[in-house]
Enzyme design. Structure first.
Site, PDB file in Angstrom:
ATOM      1  N   GLY A  97       2.953  -1.041   4.384  1.00 10.81           N
ATOM      2  CA  GLY A  97       3.054   0.065   3.919  1.00 10.81           C
ATOM      3  C   GLY A  97       4.291   0.795   3.585  1.00 10.81           C
ATOM      4  N   GLY A  98       5.095   1.231   4.447  1.00 10.59           N
ATOM      5  CA  GLY A  98       6.430   1.979   4.356  1.00 10.59           C
ATOM      6  C   GLY A  98       7.384   1.252   3.466  1.00 10.59           C
ATOM      7  N   GLU A 115      -6.716   4.542   7.564  1.00 11.44           N
ATOM      8  CA  GLU A 115      -6.644   6.115   7.597  1.00 11.44           C
ATOM      9  C   GLU A 115      -7.784   6.535   6.843  1.00 11.44           C
ATOM     10  OE1 GLU A 115      -2.847   5.701   5.389  1.00 11.44           O
ATOM     11  OE2 GLU A 115      -2.061   5.213   7.296  1.00 11.44           O
ATOM     12  N   HIS A 155      -9.152   1.336   5.029  1.00 12.89           N
ATOM     13  CA  HIS A 155      -8.024   1.287   5.600  1.00 12.89           C
ATOM     14  C   HIS A 155      -8.200   2.194   6.802  1.00 12.89           C
ATOM     15  CE1 HIS A 155      -4.105   2.447   6.456  1.00 12.89           C
ATOM     16  NE2 HIS A 155      -3.541   1.533   5.980  1.00 12.89           N
ATOM     17  N   ASN A 161       0.865  -1.202   0.045  1.00 12.46           N
ATOM     18  CA  ASN A 161      -0.017  -0.042   0.020  1.00 12.46           C
ATOM     19  C   ASN A 161       0.937   1.139   0.007  1.00 12.46           C
ATOM     20  OD1 ASN A 161      -1.824   2.083   0.646  1.00 12.46           O
ATOM     21  ND2 ASN A 161      -2.118   1.275   2.732  1.00 12.46           N
ATOM     22  N   TRP A 162       0.997   2.235  -0.996  1.00 12.95           N
ATOM     23  CA  TRP A 162       1.871   3.181  -1.090  1.00 12.95           C
ATOM     24  C   TRP A 162       1.264   4.121  -0.556  1.00 12.95           C
ATOM     25  CZ3 TRP A 162       3.903   2.765  -7.267  1.00 12.95           C
ATOM     26  CH2 TRP A 162       4.701   1.587  -7.149  1.00 12.95           C
ATOM     27  N   LYS A 163       0.127   4.300  -0.398  1.00 14.69           N
ATOM     28  CA  LYS A 163      -0.634   5.539   0.316  1.00 14.69           C
ATOM     29  C   LYS A 163      -0.201   6.690  -0.646  1.00 14.69           C
ATOM     30  CE  LYS A 163      -0.174   3.400   4.641  1.00 14.69           C
ATOM     31  NZ  LYS A 163       0.122   3.559   6.150  1.00 14.69           N
ATOM     32  N   SER A 168       3.626  -2.194  10.095  1.00 16.64           N
ATOM     33  CA  SER A 168       5.111  -2.201  10.506  1.00 16.64           C
ATOM     34  C   SER A 168       5.571  -3.625  10.113  1.00 16.64           C
ATOM     35  CB  SER A 168       5.366  -1.725  11.883  1.00 16.64           C
ATOM     36  OG  SER A 168       4.938  -0.570  12.257  1.00 16.64           O
ATOM     37  N   GLY A 222       2.650   2.202  10.604  1.00 17.25           N
ATOM     38  CA  GLY A 222       3.761   3.239  10.356  1.00 17.25           C
ATOM     39  C   GLY A 222       4.396   3.686  11.636  1.00 17.25           C
ATOM     40  N   GLU A 232      -5.179  -4.923  10.691  1.00 18.33           N
ATOM     41  CA  GLU A 232      -4.284  -3.965  11.052  1.00 18.33           C
ATOM     42  C   GLU A 232      -4.415  -3.130  12.190  1.00 18.33           C
ATOM     43  OE1 GLU A 232      -2.117  -2.909   7.083  1.00 18.33           O
ATOM     44  OE2 GLU A 232      -3.791  -1.706   7.103  1.00 18.33           O
TER      45      GLU A 232
HETATM   46  P1  PGA Z   1       3.072   0.255   7.491  1.00 22.45           P
HETATM   47  O1  PGA Z   1       1.498   0.480   7.087  1.00 22.45           O
HETATM   48  O2  PGA Z   1       3.499  -1.051   6.943  1.00 22.45           O
HETATM   49  O3  PGA Z   1       3.772   1.411   7.047  1.00 22.45           O
HETATM   50  O4  PGA Z   1       2.897   0.043   9.046  1.00 22.45           O
HETATM   51  C1  PGA Z   1       0.769  -0.367   6.816  1.00 22.45           C
HETATM   52  C2  PGA Z   1      -0.559  -0.037   6.222  1.00 22.45           C
HETATM   53  O5  PGA Z   1      -1.081   1.107   6.428  1.00 22.45           O
HETATM   54  O6  PGA Z   1      -1.272  -0.708   5.448  1.00 22.45           O
END
Ligand code: PGA
Length: 258
Positions: A237-238, A100, A98, A10-12, A216, A176, A170
């Site tokens: 994500g990251g 966010e 998600h 997930n590149w956001k 993470s 993050g 999640e």
């Molecule tokens: P992260 O994000 O790996 O940076 O913790 C995961 C996500 O939001 O799907």
């Protein structure tokens, strides 16, 4: 019962089209041959890069996903993207709910459930995200929160679509932060999710649905999660922003399923 594992990135809100193309080239040149067929690799870039990435990944084991969508197919919804539009640019997956989207943009579980049903109606595979905040975990409300998110999220999912649906657990506090959940804790919630699915459908059907862990995840810790037969892969994500780091996660996942 064997479920095909997933590594999804997930590149956001990251990467221009040029950066996205460079990533795809690096990923595809180093992708282990045995990844194709043995697992599913999904990248979820911003909407703006979907079209150009479709050209790059067409015919490869890499699949495309979006990070959100609207539940309607067309209409006066300024700023929104419909399921048909996602299919048109080559998406097979879409992340829905998600944390966010829930916490920054105020998306409600009932709306997310409608989106899940709309995605399935267009042959898009939803990756439905659920997870508790740190306050909810400390108040021992994890299961009740997940129960509510899940019930609304799958309200429109019929049994025959169980295999198409992917759920990502999640925990909000792990996203993050560099503070991944303990694999045993992730497993406990994932088992709870599968029991809930069995209650909504039946045990056999619930076993067809893939449940991922996210929060993470990186090359160094992914094996601890995916070696567990109840955890069907990860949503990253990251660490999905760098082709080398993403490949390390793919490699470790393959190792767990060897
Ligand atoms: P992260 O994000 O790996 O940076 O913790 C995961 C996500 O939001 O799907």
């Amino acid at each position: 019962m064997s479920r095909i594992p997933i590594t999804a990135g997930n590149w956001k809100m990251h990467k221009t089209t040029e950066e996205a193309s460079a990533f795809a080239e690096a990923l595809l040149s180093d992708l282990p041959v045995r990844a194709g067929g043995a697992m599913e690799i999904i990248i979820c870039p911003p909407f703006t890069s979907l079209g150009s990435l479709q050209q790059k990944v067409y015919g490869t084991p890499v699949k495309l996903g979006a990070q959100n969508m609207h539940g309607e197919n067309w209409g006066a919804f300024t700023g929104e993207i419909s399921p048909a539009m996602l299919v048109d640019v080559g998406c097979t997956y879409v992340i829905l709910g998600h944390s966010e989207r829930r916490h920054i943009f105020g998306e409600k579980s009932a709306d997310i459930g409608r989106k899940v049903a709309a995605a399935l109606a267009h042959d898009l595979r939803p990756i439905l995200c659920v997870g508790e905040t740190i306050e909810e975990r400390e108040a021992k409300r994890t299961e009740s929160v997940i129960k509510g998110q899940l019930a609304a999220g799958i309200a429109g999912v019929t049994e025959d679509k169980a295999e198409t649906l992917v759920i990502a657990y999640e925990p909000v506090w792990a996203i993050g932060t560099g503070r991944a959940a303990a694999p045993a804790d992730a497993r406990q919630v994932i088992e709870f999710i599968r029991r809930e699915l069995a209650g909504a459908w039946n045990v056999k059907t619930s076993e067809r649905c893939r449940i991922l862990y996210g929060g993470s995840v990186k090359g160094e810790n992914v094996f601890e999660f995916v070696q567990d037969k109840d955890i069907d892969g990860t949503l990253v994500g990251g660490a999905s922003l760098d082709a080398g780091q993403f490949l390390a996660i793919v490699e470790e996942t393959l190792k767990a399923y060897r």
